[in-house]
Structure formats: C-alpha cells, structure tokens
Design an enzyme around this catalytic site. Structure first.
Site, mmCIF file in Angstrom:
data_model
loop_
_atom_site.group_PDB
_atom_site.id
_atom_site.type_symbol
_atom_site.label_atom_id
_atom_site.label_comp_id
_atom_site.label_asym_id
_atom_site.label_seq_id
_atom_site.Cartn_x
_atom_site.Cartn_y
_atom_site.Cartn_z
ATOM 1 N N GLU A 178 1.079 -1.317 -0.267
ATOM 2 C CA GLU A 178 0.238 -0.386 -0.236
ATOM 3 C C GLU A 178 0.534 1.024 0.062
ATOM 4 O O GLU A 178 0.764 1.881 0.810
ATOM 5 C CB GLU A 178 -0.910 0.107 1.420
ATOM 6 N N GLU A 296 -5.753 -11.200 -1.243
ATOM 7 C CA GLU A 296 -6.373 -10.794 0.179
ATOM 8 C C GLU A 296 -7.949 -10.886 -0.154
ATOM 9 O O GLU A 296 -8.528 -10.406 0.625
ATOM 10 C CB GLU A 296 -5.978 -10.045 0.878
HETATM 11 C C1 XIL Z 1 -5.236 -6.703 8.653
HETATM 12 C C2 XIL Z 1 -6.025 -7.796 9.297
HETATM 13 O O1 XIL Z 1 -6.995 -9.352 8.657
HETATM 14 C C3 XIL Z 1 -6.705 -7.297 10.806
HETATM 15 O O2 XIL Z 1 -7.006 -8.512 11.618
HETATM 16 C C4 XIL Z 1 -5.951 -6.232 11.145
HETATM 17 O O3 XIL Z 1 -6.277 -6.070 12.607
HETATM 18 C C5 XIL Z 1 -5.693 -5.172 10.309
HETATM 19 O O4 XIL Z 1 -4.698 -5.979 9.165
HETATM 20 N N1 XIL Z 1 -5.244 -4.756 4.335
HETATM 21 C C6 XIL Z 1 -3.601 -5.640 4.057
HETATM 22 C C7 XIL Z 1 -3.716 -6.458 5.838
HETATM 23 O O5 XIL Z 1 -2.846 -5.551 3.768
HETATM 24 O O6 XIL Z 1 -2.210 -6.951 6.649
HETATM 25 C C8 XIL Z 1 -5.022 -6.155 6.715
HETATM 26 O O7 XIL Z 1 -5.051 -7.396 7.337
HETATM 27 C C9 XIL Z 1 -6.738 -5.824 6.106
HETATM 28 C C10 XIL Z 1 -6.107 -5.074 4.698
#
Ligand code: XIL
Length: 387
Positions: A178, A296
């Site tokens: 990001e 994701e």
């Molecule tokens: C999220 C996790 O799933 C949560 O449990 C944590 O509290 C915050 O981060 N994009 C990403 C991930 O790259 O690392 C994030 O994961 C979700 C959004």
C-alpha cells in the site's frame, strides 16, 4: 523474474506445472470436474482444482487459530496450497493473542511466525510473507525512534533479519504494501502515500526495499501489494493508473519486482465491476513482465440481506465473476483468500453487520462446511486456462 538461472522459484513453478498436469489428468479421469462440483468433503480441496491449471491457492492464517482448533487446521491443510500469516510477519499487531514481531527497536519475536512456518513445513506447504514494509501496523516505538539518519538502516535491518530467517521457505513476499495513496489524485504527483518511510528515506524507499529483499532471499517472488484496483470507479481508475506508473518506474530502474499483488477485498453489494477494465489493467501489468497474485480476496456481505441463502448466492456470484475474469489473464498465478472460513475472518471485527448476524464472506462457513462460494472458486479454477 530471475533470468537465466533455474532458480528454486522456477523449479517450484515447474513442479506445480507438473503437478497441475497430473492433477488435471487425475481430475479428468478419476474426478470429473463437472458442474455442480461436489461440495461434499471430497479429497480434492481448492488447491487441487487450482493446481490442475497451474494456479496456487491458499489463505491467510493466524497461529492462535491453527494451534487451538485442530479441525480448522486440518481443513487448512486440505484446502490450501500456500499459507500467509495474517499477523505475525507484520511489524506489530494489536491483537493480544499474537506476540508482536518487533516488541522493541533491538528485538524480534518470531514465536508466531515460527509456529506457522513449522506448520507449513509439516504439511509440505510454502509460505508467503506479509509484509516487510508498510505504513500500517507499525510498533509504537518506531515513531519515537525513526529519523532521516536511521530510517534506511531500520528498514534494511528489518528486511534482512525477517526475510533472512525464512529464506528458502517463502513462495513470495509482499515486500512493500500500500505505498500508493488511498486517493492518488490528491497529494504527490507520483501518487505515493505519505508514510514514515517516504518522509525519512524518500521515494526510492520502495526500490531499496526490493533490492534488499532480493539480496536476502533470491528465491522468493517479490511482490508489490495494494488494494482498490478492482472496480470501475474514479478512485479505482486513479489507483490503477498510479500503481501502474509505480511499477513502470520500478521496472525502468531495474528494481527486482516480480509481481503485483492485488488484495481484491470485494463487496457483495457493489455493481461497479467491469471485466474489461480489470483485464486491461492486468494485461498492462503483465506487459511489464510481471506476474499477478490475488493476495487477500474476500467478499464483504455486510450490506447484503439477512437471508443466508441469498447472501451466500450473491457472495458466490462475486467470487465467480471476479475469478473467471482474473484467471483469463495467464499472468495471474495465485489466489489467496484473506481467511479460509467465516470462523476466522477479519471482517467479523472490521465490518460487522448491522443486523448483528455473523458475516459470511469466505469459501467455508463457520462450521467449516463448503459454501456456494467454495463451489464458485473450484469452478473458476477448473475452467481456467492452464498456465
Ligand atoms: C488486517 C488483518 O486482517 C486484521 O486482523 C488486522 O487487525 C489489520 O490488518 N490489507 C492488508 C492486510 O494488507 O494486512 C490487512 O489485514 C487487511 C487490509
């Protein structure tokens, strides 16, 4: 791509391809992948349907869940061909049940990550790492410590220590996550997000991170990961343009970036999906010589009707529509869902439903039963072109 040498990575892919061919034969002979696919607990998990076409499927996992829930752990091993720690390879997470990786400037705590690495090794699964350099999930001590003099050394030391520890076990790393602003039409002309790394190292922190990761683990696929690349909206158009510009800059500078990771956090109630736009974007990324990983994936059902049947069907439709479109691009080599089961999805905490009903975004339900979303994914894998 690592040109010339037959790196471990390409051997891994070659192996997957062979398994894929074998898998296709097996599926073709002994397990007709006909519609509807069996949603009964057959021996073929999603990873088998994916591998049959040379695609890697896996999910995010939390070591506390794998450790405490053997039924879930068994389903992870059956369905997943790669695992990514949801928390324990980030600098810091505010989940008390998960020891933070970086408790202090001179400390690393690998308890959670080692546990998952051992679980993966026990089940013959590769790992993917998430994430070496991000603006989020940073330990409280970093803001008090980092400055223009020490920032690069802090970042380099982190990458060398963490990626070095698991070198040889990693399928891929989200080296930088990001780095592009949420709305890149505002702020910097290069679209970069204002982060401590940008502030104290400068815009070249991105390529520096990839260079160090490549030196530390030459066999891992090195990925630039981001979100908001999925829909036909002004914001997502701008994000895709800015990400493509960043990838072009990195490639032109010879940075060892091998793939784009697109998070694909999708919504069950959004109707702005444009297959042509997504495929054009993926083709433009592939034309840079990059692979693409869906890193994701989940389908948020918070705004869908309470009725479980309707919700499940709409979620399944979104999985099917997105994956069929994405997998038409041969450069797409992996699909990772940001959980396997509704039992352990971040969306329960981050996007709870107004009606208070449990969310249902994942391929398995809270009882680890396969859902229509599972079938949509298996079908999308089975009908994808082999790569
Ligand atoms: C999220 C996790 O799933 C949560 O449990 C944590 O509290 C915050 O981060 N994009 C990403 C991930 O790259 O690392 C994030 O994961 C979700 C959004």
């Amino acid at each position: 791509m690592v040109e010339g040498k037959f790196s471990r990575r390409s051997l891994l892919w070659l192996g997957m391809g062979a398994l894929g061919t074998f898998g296709a034969c097996q599926l073709g002979r002994s397990q007709e992948v006909s519609s509807p696919l069996t949603m009964q607990l057959g021996e073929h998990g999603l990873k088998t349907y994916a591998q049959a076409q040379g695609v890697l499927y896996g999910s995010a996992v939390r070591f506390k869940d794998l450790k405490a829930d053997p039924e879930y752990a068994a389903r992870v091993a059956q369905e997943c061909g790669v695992l990514v720690p949801e928390w324990t390879l980030k600098w810091h997470v505010s989940h008390p049940e998960s020891p933070p990786l970086r408790p202090a400037p001179d400390q690393f705590d690998f308890t959670g990550a080692d546990w998952i690495a051992n679980f993966a090794r026990t089940h013959g699964l590769p790992l993917r790492g998430h994430t070496l350099v991000w603006y989020n999930s940073l330990p409280p001590w970093l803001a008090e410590t980092i400055n223009a003099e020490n920032a690069e050394a802090i970042m380099v030391n982190h990458i060398q220590t963490v990626a070095g520890r698991y070198a040889g076990q990693m399928h891929s790393w989200d080296v930088v996550n990001e780095a592009i602003a949420h709305d890149p039409t505002r702020g910097r002309s290069d679209g970069l997000r204002e982060t401590p790394w940008l502030e104290f190292i400068g815009p070249d922190y991105v390529e520096r991170a990839f260079e160090v990761a490549a030196q530390t683990d030459p066999d891992a696929l090195l990925v630039y990961n981001d979100y908001g690349l999925d829909y036909d909206t002004r914001e997502n158009d701008a994000k895709r343009t800015a990400v493509l510009k960043l990838l072009e800059r990195l490639k032109n500078k010879g940075a060892p970036v091998h793939a784009l990771g697109t998070q694909a956090h999708l919504w069950g109630d959004r109707d702005q999906f444009n297959a042509r736009k997504l495929q054009t974007f993926f083709r433009n990324v592939a034309d840079l010589g990059l692979k693409i990983m869906i890193t994701e994936m989940d389908v948020n059902d918070k705004n869908l009707p309470s009725d479980i049947g309707k919700r499940d069907q709409q979620v399944a439709h979104v999985y099917q529509e997105y994956l069929t479109t994405a997998l038409a691009e041969p450069a797409v080599i992996a699909v990772i869902t940001w959980a396997l089961s509704d039992r352990y999805t971040w969306l329960s905490e981050f996007h709870p439903r107004a009606d208070g009903l449990p969310v249902r975004p994942m391929p398995l339900d809270n009882n680890l039963e396969r859902k229509p979303a599972w079938e949509s994914m298996a079908q999308a894998f089975a009908s994808a072109t082999s790569r």
